[in-house]
Write an enzyme that holds these catalytic residues in place. Structure first.
Site: not given
Length: 321
Positions: A15, A17, A19, A104, A134, A137, A158, A215-216
């Site tokens: 997991h 991303h 972006d 989102g 997702h 979460e 999540h 994650d990010d």
């Protein structure tokens, strides 16, 4: 200052991303090339604006992408309009693209069931495209149920709030659902409150199928070791538990079967373990790989503690899992 890795062996991450994993240098390059203004002109300034050090809400976290994504993907596309196009791209490039995901603002009620999303996931099922969603979460267990029953997700991004519905959670344990856990992310997005026990403790105690993920990391200013340090230092995750969850992550990857088995053999070798003679693709729990006892760890991290109190009893009776 160098920090000894919490688990200095090969890991499997499911997991992360794209972006949320772009280099600041890349953002600055495309901003300049495409003539799109950015809120900063240097890497350090950009990281200070995009990055997070303290918890925000999920919508506030998502707003961070607005600073730089127009430089990477110019144009406005509404998510509900984009979903059917995305699944067609998954089908067209299935030799490289392994699945479709839905992510989102979960605070928007019913957002995962917009018509475009439903149609895209129905087509994904028909076409044999793997699916992740997702859910849970920051949203309720009901959103998790919808992701499983209506979107037919094969893994949950999540999924922490699944625990609000004990019957649903027990059902997902029985169905071998995999939870993609992101501890540091859950702290910074407000998905987990430090005064409460983190869902990963329940997953660990119940021997649920889960993985640890970044994650990010562009926004969270983290590495995968950040998440491993949190779970090792504040919960006492042992090396055996890290082995178990990484083998589990490999088994739940969407790699072709031959590539997945190749990855699993590499992990078993790196971990100094003997691979089972058969059933290598089965979940780790079925192979008898169990987490070891909790060990005392000296020193506390400059990271939030993942539990308010230690559980002294199993989360639910073994016969109910």
């Amino acid at each position: 200052m160098y920090q000894t890795p919490a688990f200095n062996k090969p890991k499997v991450e499911l997991h992360v991303h794209l972006d949320g994993a772009i280099k600041p240098e890349t953002i600055l390059y495309y901003g300049k090339k495409r003539g799109i203004p950015l809120p900063a002109d240097t890497v350090e300034e950009l990281q200070n604006i995009i990055g997070m050090d303290k918890p925000l809400t999920l919508p506030e976290f998502l707003a961070k992408f607005d600073y730089y994504m127009p430089t990477i993907a110019p144009g406005d596309i509404l998510p509900t309009d984009w979903s059917p196009e995305v699944v067609e791209l998954c089908k067209k490039y299935r030799h490289n693209v392994v699945a479709i995901d839905l992510a989102g603002d979960e605070t928007i009620e019913g957002s995962s069931l917009f018509e475009g999303h439903l149609k895209a996931y129905e087509e994904a099922v028909r076409s044999g495209v793997h699916r992740t969603v997702h859910a849970g979460e920051v949203s309720s267990a009901e959103d998790v149920r919808q992701a499983v029953d209506r979107l037919k997700t094969e893994r949950l991004g999540h999924g922490y709030h699944t625990l609000e519905d004990e019957a649903l959670y027990k059902r997902l344990l029985q169905e071998d659902m995999h939870f993609e856990v992101c501890p540091w992310s859950s702290y910074l997005t407000g998905a987990w409150k430090p005064e409460t026990e983190h869902a990963v403790i329940r997953f660990k105690n119940d021997k649920a199928y889960y993985s640890l993920n970044m994650d990010d990391h562009l926004i969270f200013k983290s590495t995968l070791d950040t998440d491993y340090q949190m779970t090792k230092r504040s919960i006492g995750f042992t090396e055996e538990e890290f082995k178990r969850l990484n083998i589990n992550a490999a088994q739940y990857s969407f790699l072709p079967e031959d590539k997945r088995e190749e990855l699993l053999h590499l992990l078993y070798e790196a971990y100094g373990m003997v691979a089972p003679a058969s059933g290598l693709g089965q979940p780790a729990q079925q192979q008898g790989l169990q987490p070891g006892p909790v060990e005392d760890v000296n020193g506390k991290p400059e990271l939030p503690m993942l539990e308010a109190k230690r559980a002294t009893e199993p989360a639910c009776p073994p016969e109910e899992i």
